[in-house]
Design an enzyme around this catalytic site. Sequence first.
Site, PDB file in Angstrom:
ATOM      1  N   TRP A 173       6.229   1.173  -7.794  1.00 53.14           N
ATOM      2  CA  TRP A 173       6.254  -0.299  -8.264  1.00 53.14           C
ATOM      3  C   TRP A 173       7.670  -0.714  -8.806  1.00 53.14           C
ATOM      4  O   TRP A 173       8.290  -0.151  -9.439  1.00 53.14           O
ATOM      5  CB  TRP A 173       5.360  -0.103  -9.955  1.00 53.14           C
ATOM      6  CG  TRP A 173       5.188  -1.461 -10.519  1.00 53.14           C
ATOM      7  CD1 TRP A 173       4.775  -2.338  -9.920  1.00 53.14           C
ATOM      8  CD2 TRP A 173       5.258  -1.657 -11.966  1.00 53.14           C
ATOM      9  NE1 TRP A 173       4.627  -3.369 -11.052  1.00 53.14           N
ATOM     10  CE2 TRP A 173       5.015  -2.746 -12.172  1.00 53.14           C
ATOM     11  CE3 TRP A 173       5.627  -0.541 -12.976  1.00 53.14           C
ATOM     12  CZ2 TRP A 173       4.984  -3.453 -13.530  1.00 53.14           C
ATOM     13  CZ3 TRP A 173       5.826  -1.189 -14.308  1.00 53.14           C
ATOM     14  CH2 TRP A 173       5.343  -2.479 -14.594  1.00 53.14           C
ATOM     15  N   ASP A 197       2.447   7.648 -14.919  1.00 56.82           N
ATOM     16  CA  ASP A 197       1.991   6.336 -15.041  1.00 56.82           C
ATOM     17  C   ASP A 197       0.467   6.052 -14.954  1.00 56.82           C
ATOM     18  O   ASP A 197       0.224   6.256 -13.431  1.00 56.82           O
ATOM     19  CB  ASP A 197       2.887   5.304 -14.207  1.00 56.82           C
ATOM     20  CG  ASP A 197       2.934   3.814 -14.529  1.00 56.82           C
ATOM     21  OD1 ASP A 197       3.470   3.121 -14.195  1.00 56.82           O
ATOM     22  OD2 ASP A 197       1.560   3.578 -15.298  1.00 56.82           O
ATOM     23  N   LYS A 225      -5.926  -3.694 -16.053  1.00 57.36           N
ATOM     24  CA  LYS A 225      -6.666  -3.662 -15.100  1.00 57.36           C
ATOM     25  C   LYS A 225      -8.203  -3.410 -15.125  1.00 57.36           C
ATOM     26  O   LYS A 225      -9.135  -4.007 -14.972  1.00 57.36           O
ATOM     27  CB  LYS A 225      -6.125  -2.983 -13.905  1.00 57.36           C
ATOM     28  CG  LYS A 225      -5.138  -3.398 -12.994  1.00 57.36           C
ATOM     29  CD  LYS A 225      -3.770  -3.406 -13.610  1.00 57.36           C
ATOM     30  CE  LYS A 225      -2.480  -3.759 -12.714  1.00 57.36           C
ATOM     31  NZ  LYS A 225      -1.447  -3.461 -13.831  1.00 57.36           N
TER      32      LYS A 225
END
Lengths: 424, 466
Positions: free
Chosen positions: B194, B275, B311
């Site tokens: 990311w 993560d 999300k």
Amino acid sequence: MAFRAVMSRRVTNRSSDIGARWMSTWWGNVEPAAKDPILGVTEAFLADPSPSKVNVGVGAYRDDNGKPVVLECVREAERRIAGHSNMEYLPMGGSVKMVEETLKLAYGENSEFIKDKRIAAVQSLSGTGACRLFADFQKRFRPDSQIYIPVPTWANHHNIWRDAQVPQRTFHYYHPETRGLDFASLMDDIKNAPNGSFFLLHACAHNPTGVDPTEEQWREMSYQFKAKGHFAFFDMAYQGFASGDPERDAKSIRIFLEDGHLIGIAQSYAKNMGLYGQRVGCLSVLCQDEKQAVAVKSQLQQLARPMYSNPPLHGALVVSTILGDPDLKNLWLKEVKVMADRIIGMRTALRENLEKLGSPLSWEHITNQIGMFCYSGLTPEQVDRLTSEFHIYLTRNGRISMAGVTTGNVGYLANAINEVSKSA
Amino acid sequence: MTSTSTMLSLASAPPTASLSVHENLKGRLKLGGGSLSFNKEKANPFINTKSFSRISMVAAVKISRFEGVTMAPPDPILGVSEAFKADNDEKKLNLGVGAYRTEELQPYVLNVVKKAENLMVERGENKEYLPIEGLAAFNKATAELLFGASNPVIKEQRVATVQGLSGTGSLRLAAAMIERYFPGAKVLISSPTWGNHKNIFNDARVPWSEYRYYDPKTVGLDFDGMIADIKAAPEGSFVLLHGCAHNPTGIDPTPEQWEKIADVIQEKNHIPFFDVAYQGFASGSLDADAGSVRLFAARGMELLVAQSYSKNLGLYAERIGAINVVCTSADAAARVKSQLKRLARPMYSNPPIHGAKIVANVVGDPTLFNEWKAEMEMMAGRIKNVRQKLYDSLTAKDKSGKDWSFILKQIGMFSFTGLNKAQSDNMTNKWHVYMTKDGRISLAGLSLAKCEYLADAIIDSFHNVS
């Protein structure tokens, strides 16, 4: 170095059982952190079982029953918002609408700077986040600069600029003998600082002292700032809360703007809209033109992205709903005045109670000071006695949060203060 | 995409966007006939001038401390949505940011979130400051979701959990902790990862280097490269791992591969740093998606885990997540938690309450919790269907015989198409398909209806652009 010590313990561990190796820890060198001096007070208060305990520690408003208050305008805004807003990421700079309304409060409803788009502004994580973003920005773009911080100031200011790795200096502010402003020394410090220094100023209702410069004094400071080419960064956490009138409370900022300074401002809605836990605020930097404002804003966003990506929505929606609706905005202004008036009333009551008790000391400063806090002048030892003998919780610098004083506890508080201070 | 690991120690590198401000400020101001300089050695113009007030007024307006501040580049991910908004073509498709969309390509607020918000309004709770570590009910719920309520690390109180500003804020807190307590220690991040990971470690002044991850030849995992690079790193490095649904590739290790990764990490005394931004979103099952984290915890390893509810609960804008540090003792966990608080205080004092309350309400109510699980399965299911349809369209339309099955093997919101920058640009410029330059498309932004159009765009970009 602690890390290497941990490392060598690891390397010599020859056990073939992988599990056994993990009985010791990576975190052996982590000491327990000292309790936050302000937020730690409330923790201690909550843990106290005494029925007569009083919390005049953290600066969160309480009504006359000692209860937290959610403003009516906020409840109404939330009713309108609940279940309707989509949850999409805000832009990195936050809610445009909220920022627009917020700038009007600080710079003036019809400010030319807003019209000319000369203000670089982003939504921030309340006042703390605004100060931290500015400190990081200062570090990145003026790496040789320092920050001048008043003595005393909100404790977290020191943490913020320290963690941003900006060196700190202090300037005189509070005068213990008069419990007022040490204006002469303050002006000397402004004059003696190297040209082009950065100064942190409390726009109104100085925290923790409650001591503000007069309008004349602000004008003199502005003049001297001009002479020295200093940069003024205003932390305005109490607009509306000091006098009850947001326009009046922004006077210091307006003076500097009139005089042509290019300033920075941290604004917070924690107190004046009661949105403490929502973390809503704004950082603005007045630039010389629109082009520069666009560049500065882009860099502020660049600093925010690796800290939290984009700011939280809910509080911003509440603010823009209220400030964007004339009726709700008027309701808010009324409610802010009620809060400010109650505090002013409690100042008067506390002082009168102390005088009635025949305290030999002068308590004028209680009503001279302004905003949520009163710098009582009590010593740390006297504060400790207030806590251990009377279950009264406040920070050890003698700062009393007037918002925690009620008609129900003001007598008890006055009596306790008198007891610990009468032999001083 | 590089296939060799690069050692990029950036502890002392200046941010690329800044110029030397002093270069810019010297001798640039002109006032009347003369010129003003802000060099400290020169005399202060304000003090020496005779017509004091006039000049100083004008000078104060013209001169800014931030003269040398240049325009920052647009964020490579968030900037895509901004460009998409500016496009007027009706065929445009936003496959940039990883925010879930319905089949109608509308944002989706989960029903359980609306219910929770209405409950909160009804209850009329106050808005007091949370403690620095966040909402206790949220911290408890989030740790239990991640590890399982009966996990020994929870029962033995060995997890330090602090509410953070979604994934970003939680990662940043952990990075600040690493900088303070493990000075010089490096974080190993996957190549690619990311985009914001690098920014976070840079701004926190933590050096990082990359381990091989994506293999362009197989459009899969370069497992041998990954293991070799983790082995080669200095002992005691932090290894940043994506718990599930790797961003941007969508390629996850298999359970067997996770075991081997854990082996080499233990062997080298590294610290695993997960993560977890997609728990529940990858497979549709909260427990299955936490498998990698639980595997490491079961080995008795100390680890860091950053979580996000952006999300899986659709709470993007409310910035709700957590940093968890699993320690070998409850005492260590308490100390670590106190230091995390000390790092958070000068960043934002205490975290925002709204998102935390929503999560706590949803997870704490069995009915709402079950509804949530159902909505999450629905979202993950829609993405799986879209993957299938895209694969079918590509296979039907592409006559070159290229193997597109990687689309089905990848998991989560994203797919790494294997398109390079020029090809990605073609997707945008010719086909009005917005995606990030690394070839990542967000399937959450794709509808069944648009799969054929997208297939055409991908085939054209892949074969006709180099």
